[in-house]
Design an enzyme around this catalytic site. Sequence first.
Site, mmCIF file in Angstrom:
data_model
loop_
_atom_site.group_PDB
_atom_site.id
_atom_site.type_symbol
_atom_site.label_atom_id
_atom_site.label_comp_id
_atom_site.label_asym_id
_atom_site.label_seq_id
_atom_site.Cartn_x
_atom_site.Cartn_y
_atom_site.Cartn_z
ATOM 1 N N ASN A 250 10.378 2.916 23.079
ATOM 2 C CA ASN A 250 9.015 2.528 23.461
ATOM 3 C C ASN A 250 8.025 3.689 23.341
ATOM 4 O OD1 ASN A 250 10.203 0.135 23.960
ATOM 5 N ND2 ASN A 250 9.932 0.162 26.194
ATOM 6 N N LYS B 285 -20.189 -13.033 -21.144
ATOM 7 C CA LYS B 285 -20.218 -12.630 -19.732
ATOM 8 C C LYS B 285 -19.598 -11.260 -19.454
ATOM 9 C CE LYS B 285 -21.153 -14.811 -16.494
ATOM 10 N NZ LYS B 285 -20.899 -15.947 -15.684
ATOM 11 N N LYS C 278 2.106 -2.411 13.419
ATOM 12 C CA LYS C 278 2.237 -1.517 12.263
ATOM 13 C C LYS C 278 1.882 -2.214 10.950
ATOM 14 C CE LYS C 278 6.027 -0.536 14.260
ATOM 15 N NZ LYS C 278 5.507 -0.882 15.606
ATOM 16 N N SER D 294 -15.339 -13.485 -19.058
ATOM 17 C CA SER D 294 -15.056 -14.873 -18.709
ATOM 18 C C SER D 294 -14.074 -15.418 -19.744
ATOM 19 C CB SER D 294 -16.364 -15.668 -18.733
ATOM 20 O OG SER D 294 -16.112 -16.999 -19.071
ATOM 21 N N HIS E 198 -36.432 -9.380 3.356
ATOM 22 C CA HIS E 198 -36.147 -10.793 3.010
ATOM 23 C C HIS E 198 -35.863 -10.946 1.519
ATOM 24 C CE1 HIS E 198 -37.874 -11.878 6.994
ATOM 25 N NE2 HIS E 198 -38.717 -10.892 6.704
ATOM 26 N N GLN F 44 5.327 -5.166 17.934
ATOM 27 C CA GLN F 44 5.919 -4.647 16.704
ATOM 28 C C GLN F 44 5.022 -4.863 15.482
ATOM 29 O OE1 GLN F 44 10.245 -4.550 15.816
ATOM 30 N NE2 GLN F 44 9.784 -6.312 14.523
ATOM 31 N N GLU G 24 -17.265 -7.935 -6.206
ATOM 32 C CA GLU G 24 -16.854 -9.156 -5.498
ATOM 33 C C GLU G 24 -15.534 -8.925 -4.772
ATOM 34 O OE1 GLU G 24 -16.982 -12.106 -8.600
ATOM 35 O OE2 GLU G 24 -19.079 -11.632 -9.009
HETATM 36 N N1 ARG Z 1 10.513 -1.762 16.332
HETATM 37 C C1 ARG Z 1 9.931 -1.717 17.634
HETATM 38 C C2 ARG Z 1 8.415 -1.792 17.499
HETATM 39 O O1 ARG Z 1 7.958 -1.449 16.492
HETATM 40 C C3 ARG Z 1 10.279 -0.447 18.317
HETATM 41 C C4 ARG Z 1 10.207 -0.502 19.814
HETATM 42 C C5 ARG Z 1 11.319 -1.286 20.313
HETATM 43 N N2 ARG Z 1 11.434 -1.257 21.735
HETATM 44 C C6 ARG Z 1 12.117 -2.208 22.375
HETATM 45 N N3 ARG Z 1 12.167 -2.096 23.646
HETATM 46 N N4 ARG Z 1 12.631 -3.215 21.738
HETATM 47 O O2 ARG Z 1 7.711 -2.188 18.388
#
Ligand code: ARG
Length: 464
Positions: free
Chosen positions: A116, A289, A331, A283, A162, A328, A296
């Site tokens: 954690n 074109k 990321k 195009s 405008h 999780q 875009e």
């Molecule tokens: N892969 C987990 C995440 O990215 C890591 C942390 C996991 N901790 C747990 N108590 N399961 O969040």
Amino acid sequence: MAKNKNNQSVWSSRIKKKKNSFFDKIGSSINVDKRLYKEDINCSLVHVDMLFKQKIISFKVKNKIFFGLNKIKNEIIKKKYIFKAEDEDIHMSIEKRLHEIIGDDAGYIHTGRSRNDQVVTDLKVWMKKSTNEIIDSLKSLQKTFLKLAEKNVYSIMPGFTHLKNAQPISLSHYLTAYIEVFERDKKKFKDNLRSLNENPLGVAALSGTSFNLDRNFTTKKLNFLKPTRNSIDTVSDRDFVVDFIYAASMCSMHISRLSEELIIWNSDAFELIELNDKLVTGSSIMPQKKNPDSLEYLRGQTGIIYGNLVSMLTILKGLPLTYFKDLQDDKKIIFETFDNLKTCILLLNEILRNIKFNKKKMAELAETGFLTATDLADYIVRKLNYPFRKSYNITAKLVNYCDQNKKSFKDLKIKEIKKIEPKLNEDVLEIFDLKRSVDSKKSLGGTSFDNIKKMLKNYKKELK
Ligand code: ARG
């Protein structure tokens, strides 16, 4: 799921389940978080170094772990490392490999540390680096605006409100406006570094640890500024993730606004710019074109980044303290946002480095639509000492007269002007000159040539 060398999962002594369960596959994040391998290994090295310094582990164990982790780093760099989905995430994968290399001493690595605090430390280290990358690429974008601005102090174009011709401005003034815009984005990213500089490592699962860790030591070694203050908050906080995506959303919104503007300028109706052939597409049916697809594309990416902001806020909204698996996905969201924004900034820079301004067309456009009407009204106030509203009305009458007779201000003879306001004389004709108008806007931040030249000097210093 991560397994030790006897091919048992790390937690198999507690949880009995079949290999390759459906959820193990879904819940595995290794394909995303393997991107954190360097951060993960470096943070582990620092953690282990601290455990040794605090006499929690022996010199021998420390050295073995260092050896193993450095070997793993090399394997990954040399692409000899196999990331297996069943290893769940990068942390378990590396721990398992460490066990294969050095045996049971690998188990010391989690003394006083949980995944954690580990995951959030890795992520913060990665985000600090990436935030600085974004700041650098924004700076280089600003430098491109500066270069273009330096070449265009005396290029006159219509300023729009405008999207209607409003008042003449220097193209350089317009371009430097975007230096300001992206300066604000840079500031947002820089402000985020404050929370990214608080070290989560050492808070363990949620409540701290009974081991005598030195969190100030890891703070220094990992280049953080200070340790976080509350272990419970530390493992559940992802505000810094939202802050990053918010800053990215703002930046992306700015890129989108600019793209939209350039798409309009590039249209056949405006023809104010020309894009380089390498940044347009043809195009499939209309041979003539050249479409501004690159712009875009930039406008479209904003939608994806906004989506990520909403995703992250929504993931967080139902979570009590502290860590949950929901987190999780932070990321995946962060990596996508970063990649996307970085690419957009680079692409925009490329577009601008190759842009051609159609200055002739800009000047012509600035001659239509009575852009000096405000100058005339201001002139009458000064010359005849009239209240502004009265001179505004006189000017409006002149505009109507021109409209009805298909004339521009510059076609007017003094006789015609006198019919509407007899007290005006020949000098009034100078007011219709666009350069004079631009140069008269000497108020702070205005478009006068002197102001612009002063600003360009300042920007040059700031962007060194
Ligand atoms: N892969 C987990 C995440 O990215 C890591 C942390 C996991 N901790 C747990 N108590 N399961 O969040």
